[in-house]
Design an enzyme around this catalytic site. Structure first.
Site, PDB file in Angstrom:
ATOM      1  N   GLU A 160       0.696   6.810  -6.609  1.00 55.40           N
ATOM      2  CA  GLU A 160      -0.433   7.757  -6.663  1.00 55.40           C
ATOM      3  C   GLU A 160       0.070   9.196  -6.666  1.00 55.40           C
ATOM      4  OE1 GLU A 160      -3.352   9.116  -3.207  1.00 55.40           O
ATOM      5  OE2 GLU A 160      -3.726   7.042  -3.806  1.00 55.40           O
ATOM      6  N   LYS A 195       0.833  -1.214   0.000  1.00 52.81           N
ATOM      7  CA  LYS A 195       0.000   0.000   0.000  1.00 52.81           C
ATOM      8  C   LYS A 195       0.864   1.260   0.000  1.00 52.81           C
ATOM      9  CE  LYS A 195      -3.871   2.408   0.470  1.00 52.81           C
ATOM     10  NZ  LYS A 195      -3.566   3.647   1.151  1.00 52.81           N
TER      11      LYS A 195
END
Length: 338
Positions: free
Chosen positions: A195, A188
């Site tokens: 991102e 993550k």
């Protein structure tokens, strides 16, 4: 299946709602009593303290925490004194993967499982589902599979990738057991680092588009301003329409582009935003891991630094550059807005 949720903020509350809609039993706790009351009205069982929450769970217990990383240690420590062998703590926040390894090791002598679950989906997860990257003991992950399966998006209309060597795995449903303790949050962490880079690329691209009419503006004419090289940038471009057309068949179409288009549709000049971009840690940790691995990641590093820059008026680096320009050439600083 029964599960407890600690932390009923933007994601935690909606995760509970998604579980309730699919007939799971949820015991909820938050330091804000109103948040608890709202979910009790929707079918959850409220708790007034961590001790009260644990007392309402059937063994083996499962407690999911969705809280800021800064207070996760405190809550895990308190829970460790209340839970028993066979129980499981799931950290769905954005913790540092090395903290997961430490917590898991501390809980292991007590027989308490600790799962780190990187969770992506934001405020849209209630309807879209949550992509989950899980680390920890396989036994605990498999026991809680009904919870993960409910929270995940499911296969939907997305076809499996041609040539996959593991068809039918849980990845196609939107959740994955990535490995031992810390692996979920590590994956993550890198996800969020990527991102940052994608968001920065969109931001810079739209910035170029928004300034494509520079030739129509009165240019400064002095020794401190480079003269324009060309005079044919006279396009007044509609960013809302451009973002919309890119959503349809373009190779850069994505959910982040969808969100950009929605923002432009309601606020064409994004006037309600200051441009200050925060970072919650994952980008920094991604760069640190890259350094340890001797992996070059210029794009992600630049994206992180751009976030730092967005939160400052003038940096020391800028002041040093300005001072040097004055020292070697007598170049004076232009006034703000000049």
């Amino acid at each position: 299946m029964q599960i407890a949720m600690i932390g009923l903020g933007r994601m935690g509350a909606n995760m509970v709602r998604r579980l309730l809609r699919n007939s799971h039993q949820c015991v909820v706790y938050d330091t804000n009593p109103k948040a608890v009351e709202e979910l009790v009205a929707e079918g959850a069982h409220g708790a007034t303290s961590l001790q009260d929450l644990v007392s309402k769970l059937e063994k083996p217990r499962a407690v999911w925490i969705m809280i800021p990383a800064a207070i996760t240690d405190k809550i895990v420590q308190e829970l460790s004194g209340l839970l028993e062998e066979g129980d499981t703590i799931i950290d769905g926040g954005n913790s540092y993967f090395r903290d997961d390894r430490r917590r898991s090791a501390a809980l292991r002598p007590k027989g308490i499982h600790y799962l780190d679950c990187g969770t992506s989906g934001g405020v849209w997860g209630l309807e879209r589902g949550y992509c989950m990257m899980i680390g920890g003991d396989k036994e605990a992950v498999e026991r809680l599979d009904p919870i993960f399966k409910t929270l995940a998006p499911g296969k939907g209309t997305i076809e499996p990738t041609p040539g996959r060597n593991n068809p039918g795995g849980t990845a196609e449903d939107g959740y994955l057991h990535c490995g031992p303790s810390g692996a979920g949050h590590f994956v993550k962490m890198v996800h969020n680092g990527i991102e940052y880079g994608i968001m920065a690329a969109f931001g810079e691209g739209f910035d170029i588009l928004s300034n494509a009419n520079v030739s129509t503006k009165q240019a400064k004419q002095d020794a401190e301003t480079a003269p324009a090289m060309h005079h044919d940038l006279d396009y007044d471009l509609n960013l809302a329409e451009i973002s919309e057309v890119w959503r349809r068949g373009s190779v850069i179409s994505s959910w982040l582009l969808d969100l950009s288009a929605a923002a432009f549709a309601g606020d064409p000049n994004l006037e309600k935003y200051s441009g200050r971009v925060s970072d919650s840690g994952e980008g920094r940790w991604t760069i640190q891991a890259a350094i340890e691995e001797a992996v070059d990641c210029e794009v992600l590093t630049s994206a992180l630094y751009a976030r730092f820059r967005s939160r400052k008026e003038h940096t020391m680096a800028e002041k040093v550059c300005s001072a040097m320009r004055f020292q070697f050439g007598g170049h004076l600083e232009r006034p703000a807005g000049g």
